[in-house]
Design a protein around this motif. Structure first.
Motif, PDB file in Angstrom:
ATOM      1  N   MET A  49      34.345-114.051  51.540  1.00  0.00           N
ATOM      2  CA  MET A  49      35.715-112.712  50.988  1.00  0.00           C
ATOM      3  C   MET A  49      35.297-111.738  51.579  1.00  0.00           C
ATOM      4  O   MET A  49      36.217-110.514  51.798  1.00  0.00           O
ATOM      5  N   ASP A  50      33.981-111.263  51.834  1.00  0.00           N
ATOM      6  CA  ASP A  50      33.670-110.349  52.042  1.00  0.00           C
ATOM      7  C   ASP A  50      34.275-110.254  53.623  1.00  0.00           C
ATOM      8  O   ASP A  50      34.598-109.190  53.942  1.00  0.00           O
ATOM      9  N   ILE A  51      33.920-110.764  54.371  1.00  0.00           N
ATOM     10  CA  ILE A  51      34.469-110.803  56.174  1.00  0.00           C
ATOM     11  C   ILE A  51      36.052-110.784  56.144  1.00  0.00           C
ATOM     12  O   ILE A  51      36.403-109.685  57.127  1.00  0.00           O
ATOM     13  N   TYR A  52      36.586-110.890  55.398  1.00  0.00           N
ATOM     14  CA  TYR A  52      37.711-111.121  55.289  1.00  0.00           C
ATOM     15  C   TYR A  52      38.532-109.572  54.715  1.00  0.00           C
ATOM     16  O   TYR A  52      39.937-109.251  54.885  1.00  0.00           O
ATOM     17  N   ASN A  83      46.461-111.837  47.872  1.00  0.00           N
ATOM     18  CA  ASN A  83      45.209-111.756  48.077  1.00  0.00           C
ATOM     19  C   ASN A  83      44.137-113.184  47.407  1.00  0.00           C
ATOM     20  O   ASN A  83      43.553-114.102  47.770  1.00  0.00           O
ATOM     21  N   GLU A  84      44.825-113.739  46.100  1.00  0.00           N
ATOM     22  CA  GLU A  84      44.421-115.127  44.825  1.00  0.00           C
ATOM     23  C   GLU A  84      44.459-116.344  46.068  1.00  0.00           C
ATOM     24  O   GLU A  84      43.782-117.022  46.106  1.00  0.00           O
ATOM     25  N   ALA A  85      46.453-115.820  46.384  1.00  0.00           N
ATOM     26  CA  ALA A  85      46.881-117.700  47.303  1.00  0.00           C
ATOM     27  C   ALA A  85      45.783-117.303  48.445  1.00  0.00           C
ATOM     28  O   ALA A  85      45.125-118.681  48.822  1.00  0.00           O
ATOM     29  N   PHE A  86      44.912-116.464  49.189  1.00  0.00           N
ATOM     30  CA  PHE A  86      44.170-116.735  50.248  1.00  0.00           C
ATOM     31  C   PHE A  86      42.360-116.866  49.659  1.00  0.00           C
ATOM     32  O   PHE A  86      42.308-117.910  50.131  1.00  0.00           O
ATOM     33  N   VAL A  87      42.438-116.732  48.583  1.00  0.00           N
ATOM     34  CA  VAL A  87      41.149-116.920  48.187  1.00  0.00           C
ATOM     35  C   VAL A  87      41.067-118.270  47.934  1.00  0.00           C
ATOM     36  O   VAL A  87      39.569-119.005  48.149  1.00  0.00           O
ATOM     37  N   GLU A  90      38.787-123.464  49.544  1.00  0.00           N
ATOM     38  CA  GLU A  90      38.641-125.098  49.176  1.00  0.00           C
ATOM     39  C   GLU A  90      37.585-125.801  50.270  1.00  0.00           C
ATOM     40  O   GLU A  90      37.331-126.573  50.467  1.00  0.00           O
ATOM     41  N   GLU A  91      37.688-124.616  51.546  1.00  0.00           N
ATOM     42  CA  GLU A  91      37.181-124.577  52.941  1.00  0.00           C
ATOM     43  C   GLU A  91      36.387-124.835  53.065  1.00  0.00           C
ATOM     44  O   GLU A  91      35.255-125.660  53.462  1.00  0.00           O
ATOM     45  N   THR A  92      35.544-123.476  52.505  1.00  0.00           N
ATOM     46  CA  THR A  92      33.807-123.117  52.123  1.00  0.00           C
ATOM     47  C   THR A  92      33.544-124.391  51.618  1.00  0.00           C
ATOM     48  O   THR A  92      32.541-124.979  51.612  1.00  0.00           O
ATOM     49  N   PHE A  93      34.703-125.368  50.265  1.00  0.00           N
ATOM     50  CA  PHE A  93      33.715-126.264  49.168  1.00  0.00           C
ATOM     51  C   PHE A  93      33.497-127.543  50.611  1.00  0.00           C
ATOM     52  O   PHE A  93      33.055-128.407  50.383  1.00  0.00           O
ATOM     53  N   LEU A 126      30.999-131.087  48.753  1.00  0.00           N
ATOM     54  CA  LEU A 126      31.766-130.550  47.713  1.00  0.00           C
ATOM     55  C   LEU A 126      32.928-131.199  47.374  1.00  0.00           C
ATOM     56  O   LEU A 126      33.879-130.254  48.381  1.00  0.00           O
ATOM     57  N   ASN A 127      33.597-130.751  46.237  1.00  0.00           N
ATOM     58  CA  ASN A 127      35.359-130.783  45.806  1.00  0.00           C
ATOM     59  C   ASN A 127      35.219-130.043  45.039  1.00  0.00           C
ATOM     60  O   ASN A 127      34.419-129.157  44.188  1.00  0.00           O
ATOM     61  N   VAL A 128      36.271-129.341  44.808  1.00  0.00           N
ATOM     62  CA  VAL A 128      36.878-128.308  44.460  1.00  0.00           C
ATOM     63  C   VAL A 128      38.463-128.523  43.613  1.00  0.00           C
ATOM     64  O   VAL A 128      38.934-129.223  44.268  1.00  0.00           O
ATOM     65  N   THR A 129      38.706-128.718  42.112  1.00  0.00           N
ATOM     66  CA  THR A 129      39.449-128.154  41.501  1.00  0.00           C
ATOM     67  C   THR A 129      40.140-126.849  41.446  1.00  0.00           C
ATOM     68  O   THR A 129      39.064-126.567  40.701  1.00  0.00           O
ATOM     69  N   PHE A 130      41.513-126.796  41.154  1.00  0.00           N
ATOM     70  CA  PHE A 130      41.223-126.235  40.050  1.00  0.00           C
ATOM     71  C   PHE A 130      42.850-126.164  39.120  1.00  0.00           C
ATOM     72  O   PHE A 130      43.554-125.177  38.524  1.00  0.00           O
TER      73      PHE A 130
END
Length: 410
Positions: A1-4, A49-53, A58-61, A66-70
Motif C-alpha cells: 500500500m505504501d509503494i502505491y 482506493n478502497e477497491a485498489f486495496v 487478495e494478490e498479496t495473500f 493464504l486465503n482471504v475473504t471479504f
C-alpha cells in the motif's frame, strides 16, 4: 500500500478469529481478522482506493499461500468483518488553508454544519441503509450484541473535553482536541461488500438535507445540540418525535431489546425488509433524489438487482447449504443404551428437521414454502419465512449440540 502511495496509517489483528490448531496431517491452521486503514482523500478517490486495496490484499495473500475473504459474516458465531467509513466536509480556501466544517470554535462538540449533518444522516438512515447492507451476509453481521451497529443512534461524547468512545452506536463522532481538521463521522455499519460509491453519495445527500434545515431556520449550535439530544416523545422541528437519537451509554448493556428498538428503531432482518424502506419512507427517499444526484430510475434498478440476488441466494445457496447441514444431524444413540432424556433430545432435533425440510401430504416444510413464495414473487412472505427459518436453524444447532453432549458412546 505504501509503494502505491495509499499511505497506510494502521494495521493490527482484530477481535475476530478462530483458535489455531494442527490438523491430522500436521498442517497448521489459523484464521484471523485483520484491520487496516489508510489516508483520507476526496470522496471518489477514497472509494477508488478502497477497491485498489482489496486487490492488493487478495494478490498479496495469494502469493503467500493464504486465503482471504471479504465476507461480512464468514463463520457463524465468530465476529464478523465490518468496514468503518469515515466522512467529513472541508473547505480549501484560495490561500491554500483548509477549514473543517464540522469543527467548532465555540466550545461545542461540533459546528452548526456538523450537528446538522449528523442529524440528516440519523433522520434519513432508513433509506440509506439499503445501500449500506444489501446482502444476507451483511445483515447476519448486524445482529444485536457486542458492538453491532444496529441502532439509528449516535454518540458525541459526555463532555466537549472528552471525545466519545461508545462503540455500540451506528455513527460516532471522531474528534482530536489538538487537531480540528481530524473531526469526522465514523459510520460503523458498512461491510467489505458495501458499494461505497452509492453509500457515500446517499450519506452526503442526507447531510445536505440536515444542513439545509439548519441554515434556512437560523439554527445555532445550541439549538441543534438540544434537538440531537432530545428525549423520546419530545417535539422537535426536524427529528422525529417518537425517537431518541443520542446515547452516551452502551445501548446493548443498558437496554433490553424491546427498549432499544422502541428508542432507536428496529433493524431490518432481511434484504427485502431493508429494500422495502425505499417505498415505506417515500419522503425520506425524496431527500436522496433531490437535485437529480441519485435518480429514481437508478434507485429502482439497484433495488431490483439486489432483490433478485437475494432470491437467487436463498434458492441456490442458503437452502442448499442448510439442507446438507440438516441431513448431517443424524441419530447417534443406540436404542439399548439411550435414556429417556436422549430420546427426548433426539425427538426435539427430529421435529425441527422435519419442520424445516420434510413435506407431508398435510403440511409443507418451511423450505418448500419459501421456495414457492420466491417463485410466485411473494417477497414479503418469503422474507417472513426466512426469519423463521434462521431462528429454527439456530435452535436446531443448539438442540443437536445438547443431544450429542449427553451421549457416552458415539
Amino acid at each position: 500500500m505504501d509503494i502505491y502511495g495509499l499511505e497506510p496509517e494502521m494495521g493490527h489483528k482484530e477481535v475476530g478469529g478462530i483458535q489455531a490448531k494442527v490438523d491430522k496431517d500436521g498442517n497448521y491452521q489459523i484464521m484471523e481478522q485483520l484491520e487496516i486503514d489508510w489516508k483520507y482523500s476526496t470522496a471518489v478517490q477514497a472509494v477508488d482506493n478502497e477497491a485498489f486495496v482489496k486487490n492488493i490484499i487478495e494478490e498479496t495473500f495469494k502469493e503467500n499461500g493464504l486465503n482471504v475473504t471479504f465476507l461480512a459474516k464468514p463463520v457463524d458465531g465468530i465476529a464478523g468483518s465490518g468496514e468503518h467509513t469515515h466522512i467529513g466536509i472541508a473547505l480549501k480556501l484560495k490561500n491554500g488553508k483548509r477549514i473543517n466544517l464540522f469543527s467548532s470554535t465555540k466550545n461545542h462538540f461540533l459546528s452548526t454544519f456538523g450537528y446538522a449533518s449528523i442529524m440528516g444522516i440519523l433522520k434519513n438512515y432508513e433509506v440509506i441503509n439499503p445501500f449500506v447492507s444489501s446482502t444476507t451476509d451483511s445483515l447476519r453481521r448486524l445482529k444485536p450484541g457486542f458492538e453491532a451497529p444496529v441502532c439509528i443512534v449516535t454518540s458525541i461524547g459526555r463532555s466537549v473535553e472528552v471525545p466519545s468512545r461508545n462503540r455500540s452506536v451506528l455513527i460516532g463522532v471522531v474528534r482530536e482536541l489538538q487537531s480540528p481538521l481530524a473531526t469526522r463521522f465514523e459510520l460503523r455499519a458498512p461491510n467489505p461488500g458495501t458499494n461505497t460509491y452509492i453509500a457515500v453519495g446517499a450519506l452526503y445527500m442526507a447531510m445536505l438535507d440536515g444542513i439545509k434545515y439548519a441554515l434556512e431556520n437560523g439554527k445555532t449550535e445550541d439549538d441543534l445540540l438540544a434537538e440531537l439530544s432530545k428525549k423520546q416523545g419530545d417535539t422537535a422541528d426536524y427529528l422525529e418525535k417518537d425517537r431518541a437519537y443520542r446515547s452516551e451509554i452502551d445501548v446493548f448493556e443498558e437496554y433490553t431489546d424491546e427498549q432499544r428498538e422502541d428508542l432507536y428503531g428496529k433493524a431490518p432482518a432481511t434484504v427485502y425488509e431493508n429494500l422495502s424502506a425505499l417505498e415505506k419512507y417515500s419522503e425520506k427517499k425524496a431527500v436522496l433524489t433531490n437535485g437529480g444526484i441519485l435518480k429514481d430510475k437508478f434507485i429502482e434498478s439497484f433495488k431490483e438487482a439486489f432483490l433478485e440476488k437475494w432470491t437467487v441466494e436463498i434458492e441456490h445457496r442458503i437452502l442448499n447449504q442448510y439442507s446438507d447441514e440438516i441431513r448431517n444431524f443424524k441419530q447417534l444413540h443406540h436404542s439399548d443404551k439411550a435414556l429417556d432424556i436422549d430420546l427426548a433430545n433426539w425427538a426435539k432435533v427430529n421435529e425441527l428437521r422435519y419442520a424445516l425440510l420434510k413435506d407431508s401430504y398435510s403440511q409443507k416444510s418451511l423450505f418448500t414454502q419459501i421456495k414457492e413464495a420466491v417463485e410466485s414473487k411473494e417477497y414479503a412472505k418469503a422474507s417472513d419465512l426466512q426469519v423463521i427459518i434462521e431462528k429454527k436453524i439456530a435452535e436446531l444447532r443448539q438442540s443437536y449440540s445438547t443431544y450429542k453432549k449427553n451421549l457416552l458412546d458415539l
